[in-house]
Motif scaffolding. Structure first.
Motif, PDB file in Angstrom:
ATOM      1  N   MET A   1       0.850  -1.190   0.000  1.00 34.00           N
ATOM      2  CA  MET A   1       0.000   0.000   0.000  1.00 34.00           C
ATOM      3  C   MET A   1       0.889   1.245   0.000  1.00 34.00           C
ATOM      4  SD  MET A   1      -2.829   1.218   2.822  1.00 34.00           S
ATOM      5  CE  MET A   1      -3.789  -0.280   2.623  1.00 34.00           C
ATOM      6  N   GLU A   2       0.603   2.163  -0.892  1.00 33.36           N
ATOM      7  CA  GLU A   2       1.386   3.387  -1.003  1.00 33.36           C
ATOM      8  C   GLU A   2       0.648   4.530  -0.312  1.00 33.36           C
ATOM      9  OE1 GLU A   2       1.954   3.824  -5.195  1.00 33.36           O
ATOM     10  OE2 GLU A   2       3.770   2.587  -5.185  1.00 33.36           O
ATOM     11  N   ILE A   3       1.373   5.209   0.577  1.00 34.68           N
ATOM     12  CA  ILE A   3       0.784   6.248   1.422  1.00 34.68           C
ATOM     13  C   ILE A   3       1.369   7.601   1.040  1.00 34.68           C
ATOM     14  CG2 ILE A   3       0.358   6.997   3.791  1.00 34.68           C
ATOM     15  CD1 ILE A   3      -0.813   4.258   3.179  1.00 34.68           C
ATOM     16  N   TRP A   4       0.475   8.577   0.879  1.00 35.07           N
ATOM     17  CA  TRP A   4       0.883   9.965   0.685  1.00 35.07           C
ATOM     18  C   TRP A   4       0.645  10.719   1.997  1.00 35.07           C
ATOM     19  CZ3 TRP A   4       2.938  12.088  -3.819  1.00 35.07           C
ATOM     20  CH2 TRP A   4       2.948  11.243  -4.937  1.00 35.07           C
ATOM     21  N   ILE A   5       1.599  11.584   2.367  1.00 36.50           N
ATOM     22  CA  ILE A   5       1.512  12.326   3.629  1.00 36.50           C
ATOM     23  C   ILE A   5       1.681  13.810   3.344  1.00 36.50           C
ATOM     24  CG2 ILE A   5       2.521  12.669   5.924  1.00 36.50           C
ATOM     25  CD1 ILE A   5       3.505   9.804   5.824  1.00 36.50           C
ATOM     26  N   ALA A   6       0.793  14.622   3.936  1.00 42.58           N
ATOM     27  CA  ALA A   6       0.899  16.080   3.809  1.00 42.58           C
ATOM     28  C   ALA A   6       1.870  16.580   4.868  1.00 42.58           C
ATOM     29  CB  ALA A   6      -0.468  16.722   3.985  1.00 42.58           C
ATOM     30  N   GLU A   7       3.018  17.081   4.411  1.00 38.77           N
ATOM     31  CA  GLU A   7       4.032  17.607   5.314  1.00 38.77           C
ATOM     32  C   GLU A   7       4.505  18.949   4.794  1.00 38.77           C
ATOM     33  OE1 GLU A   7       6.673  14.399   7.349  1.00 38.77           O
ATOM     34  OE2 GLU A   7       6.532  13.828   5.236  1.00 38.77           O
ATOM     35  N   GLY A   8       4.642  19.906   5.706  1.00 39.86           N
ATOM     36  CA  GLY A   8       5.071  21.226   5.278  1.00 39.86           C
ATOM     37  C   GLY A   8       4.014  21.880   4.410  1.00 39.86           C
ATOM     38  N   ASP A   9       4.433  22.377   3.263  1.00 41.65           N
ATOM     39  CA  ASP A   9       3.508  23.069   2.364  1.00 41.65           C
ATOM     40  C   ASP A   9       3.002  22.179   1.241  1.00 41.65           C
ATOM     41  OD1 ASP A   9       3.831  25.389   3.815  1.00 41.65           O
ATOM     42  OD2 ASP A   9       5.550  26.061   2.617  1.00 41.65           O
ATOM     43  N   GLY A  10       3.360  20.902   1.268  1.00 40.80           N
ATOM     44  CA  GLY A  10       2.938  20.036   0.172  1.00 40.80           C
ATOM     45  C   GLY A  10       2.764  18.606   0.620  1.00 40.80           C
ATOM     46  N   LYS A  11       2.571  17.733  -0.337  1.00 33.78           N
ATOM     47  CA  LYS A  11       2.403  16.317  -0.045  1.00 33.78           C
ATOM     48  C   LYS A  11       3.663  15.574  -0.460  1.00 33.78           C
ATOM     49  CE  LYS A  11       0.014  15.607  -4.468  1.00 33.78           C
ATOM     50  NZ  LYS A  11      -1.219  15.138  -5.125  1.00 33.78           N
ATOM     51  N   ARG A  12       3.971  14.542   0.333  1.00 31.21           N
ATOM     52  CA  ARG A  12       5.163  13.751   0.063  1.00 31.21           C
ATOM     53  C   ARG A  12       4.769  12.293  -0.069  1.00 31.21           C
ATOM     54  NH1 ARG A  12       9.823  14.901   4.193  1.00 31.21           N
ATOM     55  NH2 ARG A  12      10.882  13.593   2.631  1.00 31.21           N
ATOM     56  N   GLY A  13       5.484  11.578  -0.923  1.00 28.55           N
ATOM     57  CA  GLY A  13       5.204  10.169  -1.116  1.00 28.55           C
ATOM     58  C   GLY A  13       5.373   9.778  -2.574  1.00 28.55           C
ATOM     59  N   PRO A  14       4.915   8.620  -2.901  1.00 24.47           N
ATOM     60  CA  PRO A  14       4.286   7.663  -1.976  1.00 24.47           C
ATOM     61  C   PRO A  14       5.315   6.904  -1.136  1.00 24.47           C
ATOM     62  CG  PRO A  14       4.366   6.734  -4.170  1.00 24.47           C
ATOM     63  CD  PRO A  14       4.932   8.119  -4.295  1.00 24.47           C
ATOM     64  N   PHE A  15       4.863   6.497   0.091  1.00 22.22           N
ATOM     65  CA  PHE A  15       5.698   5.710   0.995  1.00 22.22           C
ATOM     66  C   PHE A  15       5.067   4.337   1.180  1.00 22.22           C
ATOM     67  CE2 PHE A  15       6.169  10.155   2.419  1.00 22.22           C
ATOM     68  CZ  PHE A  15       7.540  10.313   2.297  1.00 22.22           C
ATOM     69  N   GLU A  16       5.916   3.345   1.275  1.00 25.30           N
ATOM     70  CA  GLU A  16       5.422   2.022   1.620  1.00 25.30           C
ATOM     71  C   GLU A  16       4.980   2.012   3.088  1.00 25.30           C
ATOM     72  OE1 GLU A  16       4.836  -0.539  -0.239  1.00 25.30           O
ATOM     73  OE2 GLU A  16       5.613   0.374  -2.083  1.00 25.30           O
ATOM     74  N   THR A  17       4.082   1.118   3.396  1.00 28.27           N
ATOM     75  CA  THR A  17       3.522   1.058   4.751  1.00 28.27           C
ATOM     76  C   THR A  17       4.602   0.864   5.802  1.00 28.27           C
ATOM     77  OG1 THR A  17       1.494   0.095   3.855  1.00 28.27           O
ATOM     78  CG2 THR A  17       1.849  -0.116   6.220  1.00 28.27           C
ATOM     79  N   TYR A  18       5.570  -0.005   5.524  1.00 30.27           N
ATOM     80  CA  TYR A  18       6.587  -0.292   6.534  1.00 30.27           C
ATOM     81  C   TYR A  18       7.474   0.925   6.795  1.00 30.27           C
ATOM     82  CZ  TYR A  18      10.206  -0.773   2.907  1.00 30.27           C
ATOM     83  OH  TYR A  18      11.091  -0.540   1.896  1.00 30.27           O
TER      84      TYR A  18
END
Length: 258
Positions: A1-18
């Protein structure tokens, strides 16, 4: 599963669950960050995502266990002892001063209901002050406050119950100096052992005190001596009369023996 995270002024990702879980365990993510993956409709807090909810529950539990317990409250038994006797002496000064102003003589304390009339107003006054001010004159001078365990003011019912129990357990109803002394010794032992007085245990109240400054102790001592001196002046005529009665009684007894 690929996760996008809102950090700072934008979105970062995708990150793996682990990878996200690893950042949670390292404390890099608080759980309040907005996150999204393709199977959900919109952005939600990271801690609200099913895949990470258990990680934050474990983290919160670990933090709560790691926190130290509240520091124990110092009992300051002698401060409380002198504060109470200041209040009692101040009350007696006003009580007997009013009797003299009303033209009434000193009535010797005798067993029975009348004995408690001396101190019932004192109990009621203390309860009212604890309810409204969370302190009394003696406690105020020594920086002592009485609150509930949640630091809120006592209700009038709780304040009255506390004052009555302090009068009964701590002072032995003032019916005998010996009984009052025994009550003082018991309460001192209880206070040093439990860090709270018996009446505070019964009413779940919290007494907050701190080591007073030298100036506060000197001011309190001066006022206490002033109250005691004035009380002696007010009661001296009664003491003189009583002393003469005792002398006369002794003379009569000696005359009967002869």
């Amino acid at each position: 599963m690929e996760i996008w995270i809102a950090e700072g002024d934008g979105k970062r990702g995708p990150f793996e669950t682990y990878l996200v879980r690893g950042r949670i365990e390292e404390g890099e993510l608080s759980g309040d960050e907005l996150a999204w993956h393709k199977d959900q409709d919109g952005w939600v807090k990271l801690r609200e995502m099913d895949v990470f909810r258990s990680a934050f529950e474990i983290s919160d539990a670990d933090v709560s266990v790691a926190l130290p317990p509240p520091l124990p409250v110092e009992p300051y038994p002698f401060l409380r002892f002198f504060a109470r006797w200041f209040d009692i002496s101040l009350y007696l000064l006003f009580f007997f001063s009013l009797l003299r102003l009303a033209g009434q003589g000193f009535v010797p304390m005798a067993p029975g209901l009348f004995l408690y009339l001396y101190f019932l107003p004192c109990v009621l006054l203390e309860a009212a002050m604890l309810h409204k001010l969370a302190t009394s004159p003696g406690k105020y001078l020594l920086g002592i406050r009485v609150n509930r365990t949640d630091d809120k003011r006592l209700s009038i019912q709780a304040a009255l119950v506390r004052s009555l129990r302090a009068f009964i357990v701590g002072l032995g109803l003032m019916v005998s100096p010996i009984l009052t002394g025994i009550c003082h010794v018991y309460c001192l032992w209880y206070l040093l052992r439990r860090k709270e007085a018996p009446w505070d245990t019964m009413t779940t109240t919290r007494v907050v005190a701190q080591n007073p400054q030298v100036s506060a102790v000197l001011r309190f001592s001066l006022l206490f001596l002033t109250v005691i001196s004035l009380l002696f002046v007010v009661l001296r005529p009664a003491f003189d009369t009583r002393f003469e009665e005792i002398r006369e009684d002794v003379r009569k007894r000696l005359g009967e023996v002869r």
